[in-house]
Scaffold this motif. Structure first.
Motif, mmCIF file in Angstrom:
data_model
loop_
_atom_site.group_PDB
_atom_site.id
_atom_site.type_symbol
_atom_site.label_atom_id
_atom_site.label_comp_id
_atom_site.label_asym_id
_atom_site.label_seq_id
_atom_site.Cartn_x
_atom_site.Cartn_y
_atom_site.Cartn_z
ATOM 1 N N ASN A 6 0.814 -1.206 0.000
ATOM 2 C CA ASN A 6 0.000 0.000 0.000
ATOM 3 C C ASN A 6 0.854 1.265 0.000
ATOM 4 N N SER A 7 1.978 1.201 0.670
ATOM 5 C CA SER A 7 2.838 2.381 0.756
ATOM 6 C C SER A 7 3.407 2.772 -0.592
ATOM 7 N N ASP A 8 3.411 1.842 -1.547
ATOM 8 C CA ASP A 8 3.937 2.140 -2.875
ATOM 9 C C ASP A 8 2.968 2.973 -3.718
ATOM 10 N N PHE A 9 1.678 2.851 -3.408
ATOM 11 C CA PHE A 9 0.665 3.486 -4.245
ATOM 12 C C PHE A 9 0.916 4.973 -4.423
ATOM 13 N N LYS A 10 1.204 5.651 -3.302
ATOM 14 C CA LYS A 10 1.304 7.115 -3.379
ATOM 15 C C LYS A 10 2.467 7.563 -4.245
ATOM 16 N N GLN A 11 3.547 6.790 -4.249
ATOM 17 C CA GLN A 11 4.709 7.240 -5.017
ATOM 18 C C GLN A 11 4.511 7.075 -6.517
ATOM 19 N N ILE A 12 3.567 6.239 -6.900
ATOM 20 C CA ILE A 12 3.351 6.015 -8.331
ATOM 21 C C ILE A 12 2.943 7.307 -9.029
ATOM 22 N N GLY A 13 1.957 7.991 -8.453
ATOM 23 C CA GLY A 13 1.505 9.250 -9.034
ATOM 24 C C GLY A 13 2.611 10.275 -9.120
ATOM 25 N N ASN A 14 3.442 10.332 -8.082
ATOM 26 C CA ASN A 14 4.523 11.318 -8.078
ATOM 27 C C ASN A 14 5.627 10.947 -9.068
ATOM 28 N N LYS A 15 5.883 9.662 -9.227
ATOM 29 C CA LYS A 15 6.866 9.245 -10.232
ATOM 30 C C LYS A 15 6.382 9.610 -11.635
ATOM 31 N N LEU A 16 5.088 9.471 -11.814
ATOM 32 C CA LEU A 16 4.512 9.834 -13.116
ATOM 33 C C LEU A 16 4.676 11.331 -13.372
ATOM 34 N N LEU A 17 4.459 12.135 -12.329
ATOM 35 C CA LEU A 17 4.615 13.589 -12.469
ATOM 36 C C LEU A 17 6.053 13.964 -12.802
ATOM 37 N N SER A 18 6.999 13.285 -12.162
ATOM 38 C CA SER A 18 8.408 13.550 -12.451
ATOM 39 C C SER A 18 8.728 13.243 -13.907
ATOM 40 N N TRP A 19 8.215 12.114 -14.372
ATOM 41 C CA TRP A 19 8.425 11.742 -15.777
ATOM 42 C C TRP A 19 7.802 12.771 -16.708
ATOM 43 N N TYR A 20 6.588 13.197 -16.351
ATOM 44 C CA TYR A 20 5.852 14.151 -17.195
ATOM 45 C C TYR A 20 6.593 15.475 -17.306
ATOM 46 N N LYS A 21 7.223 15.873 -16.211
ATOM 47 C CA LYS A 21 7.941 17.141 -16.198
ATOM 48 C C LYS A 21 9.031 17.162 -17.274
ATOM 49 N N GLU A 22 9.614 16.021 -17.539
ATOM 50 C CA GLU A 22 10.695 15.938 -18.522
ATOM 51 C C GLU A 22 10.214 15.520 -19.906
ATOM 52 N N ASN A 23 9.079 14.822 -19.953
ATOM 53 C CA ASN A 23 8.681 14.187 -21.215
ATOM 54 C C ASN A 23 7.320 14.626 -21.762
ATOM 55 N N ALA A 24 6.766 15.677 -21.207
ATOM 56 C CA ALA A 24 5.459 16.134 -21.695
ATOM 57 C C ALA A 24 5.528 16.487 -23.173
ATOM 58 N N ARG A 25 4.496 16.105 -23.908
ATOM 59 C CA ARG A 25 4.437 16.466 -25.317
ATOM 60 C C ARG A 25 4.224 17.970 -25.458
ATOM 61 N N ASP A 26 4.822 18.532 -26.475
ATOM 62 C CA ASP A 26 4.659 19.966 -26.718
ATOM 63 C C ASP A 26 3.422 20.172 -27.578
ATOM 64 N N LEU A 27 2.308 20.496 -26.924
ATOM 65 C CA LEU A 27 1.040 20.666 -27.628
ATOM 66 C C LEU A 27 0.503 22.077 -27.396
ATOM 67 N N PRO A 28 -0.249 22.608 -28.366
ATOM 68 C CA PRO A 28 -0.670 24.016 -28.304
ATOM 69 C C PRO A 28 -1.546 24.352 -27.097
ATOM 70 N N PHE A 29 -2.182 23.343 -26.509
ATOM 71 C CA PHE A 29 -3.064 23.620 -25.366
ATOM 72 C C PHE A 29 -2.384 23.261 -24.045
ATOM 73 N N ARG A 30 -1.069 23.097 -24.087
ATOM 74 C CA ARG A 30 -0.351 22.747 -22.859
ATOM 75 C C ARG A 30 0.161 23.981 -22.122
ATOM 76 N N GLN A 31 0.272 25.106 -22.841
ATOM 77 C CA GLN A 31 0.828 26.305 -22.206
ATOM 78 C C GLN A 31 -0.273 27.194 -21.639
ATOM 79 N N THR A 32 -1.468 26.673 -21.488
ATOM 80 C CA THR A 32 -2.571 27.516 -21.048
ATOM 81 C C THR A 32 -3.427 26.821 -20.005
#
Length: 347
Positions: A6-32
């Motif tokens: 159960n303790s692993d569950f919370k870190q999954i979302g945060n790991k995803l956010l870390s990945w997203y910070k570096e790998n987010a697609r550059d889309l026209p509706f992302r800067q707004t």
DNA sequence: AACACGGGGAA
DNA sequence: TTCCCAGTGTT
């Protein structure tokens, strides 16, 4: 699910956010965080790949930059900007919703999930997406990507074609939900699109592969489970391309079947036009749920008298190739018009 | 709960 | 061919 603490569950979302910070697609509706733009993009990309809808989104925002402009526009022009995207009730509803916002919210986009949900064409997914991305709402925007990613992480065989899948995977999402839900929702889209793909997922590059039960069991391809099979029905349509001197006849469809409010050729003609039938062409068009076979009769009316008489007796709209570009036609009919245009120029 | 609703891209 | 995509509305 027993292999993951159960303790692993919370870190999954945060790991995803870390990945997203570096790998987010550059889309026209992302800067707004403009709710209007986020709303439009959510509607445009429903059941639609990014590459397929990107030009439509950009053109739509350029022509209708805000709620007021959209609300005051004609429905036919909104449909014109939707031409070729499919699911045309989305365009009709988006137009109605803009008028809803003007009338019921004085033109200010509603902030609350329950209020956003009242807009025409906005369901639980879109309301959650706009709420979380624009107004810090804490609601997972559960879509096909959530079904796929979550079913794999938890090796969960809950049938995604089940009506309760949305509720089920919403609760699953809450297990891993981080503080920034807006970014989390968008991160799930990017992960599902770029890494956790339906076919041939890139598990070796996945930031969550250490947390993914399906991956650890080497059973990624078994998820998600989907039992429901969509059957494609045959549909035969018949049209008459009635033309003379570069002009041809059209009418607008109702909003109760396919191609809502789009334009089409006359589906039938009266007796006096039958002698002018020159040829017939069968067009096969494949849709997700239908196999269309469209018979199009080429009716070249050589007699001006018959032409004018037929127009006077019917409600059809007289148009030509150039003017028809200002109207929205179903894809196969648009193709037919383009072919006619090419042939007509040669003459 | 089940079905209808477009079109295109990937395998 | 088959699947499925930033789902929603209707019955």
């Amino acid at each position: 699910m027993e292999k993951i603490e159960n303790s692993d569950f919370k870190q999954i979302g945060n790991k995803l956010l870390s990945w997203y910070k570096e790998n987010a697609r550059d889309l026209p509706f992302r800067q707004t965080k403009n709710p209007y733009k986020i709303w439009i993009c959510e509607i445009v990309f429903q059941q639609t790949r990014i590459n397929q809808g990107l030009n439509h989104y950009n053109n739509f925002i350029k022509r209708f930059p805000d709620v007021k402009t959209l609300a005051e526009s004609l429905e036919d022009e909104v449909l014109l900007y939707w031409k070729g995207l499919g699911y045309y009730s989305r365009a009709i509803n988006i137009h109605k919703a803009a008028q809803q916002i003007m009338n019921d919210y004085h033109g200010a986009f509603p902030h609350e999930y329950d209020e956003i949900l009242k807009l025409k064409g906005v369901g639980k997914y879109t309301a959650a997406a706009v709420s979380s991305i624009c107004f810090d709402g804490k609601i997972p925007a559960v879509d096909g990507n959530f079904y796929r990613v979550l079913s794999r992480i938890f090796a969960d065989d809950f049938d995604i074609s089940n009506s309760r899948a949305f509720i089920y995977f919403s609760e699953l999402a809450h297990l891993i939900l981080p503080e920034n839900v807006g970014d989390f929702n968008q991160a799930m889209m990017d992960l599902g699109s770029e890494i956790c793909k339906p076919k041939n997922p890139l598990c070796h590059e996945c930031p969550l592969n250490k947390n993914c039960l399906a991956f650890s069991l080497n059973k990624v391809s078994e998820f998600p489970v989907k039992t429901k099979k969509v059957k494609a029905n045959d549909l035969d349509l018949k049209y008459y391309f009635v033309h003379r001197n570069g002009e041809f006849l059209i009418q607008q469809r109702k909003d109760d079947f396919i191609w809502k409010k789009l334009f089409e050729f006359p589906p039938e003609i009266s007796e006096e036009l039958i002698p002018f039938i020159k040829s017939v062409k069968t067009v096969n068009h494949k849709l997700t749920h239908k196999n269309l076979s469209i018979e199009i009769f080429n009716v070249e009316v050589d007699s001006e008298e018959v032409w004018k008489d037929f127009i006077a007796k019917n409600d059809f709209i007289v148009t030509n190739v150039e003017d028809s570009h200002e109207k929205s036609f179903p894809k196969p009919l648009e193709n037919y018009i383009e072919n006619y245009h090419t042939a007509y120029r040669i003459l």
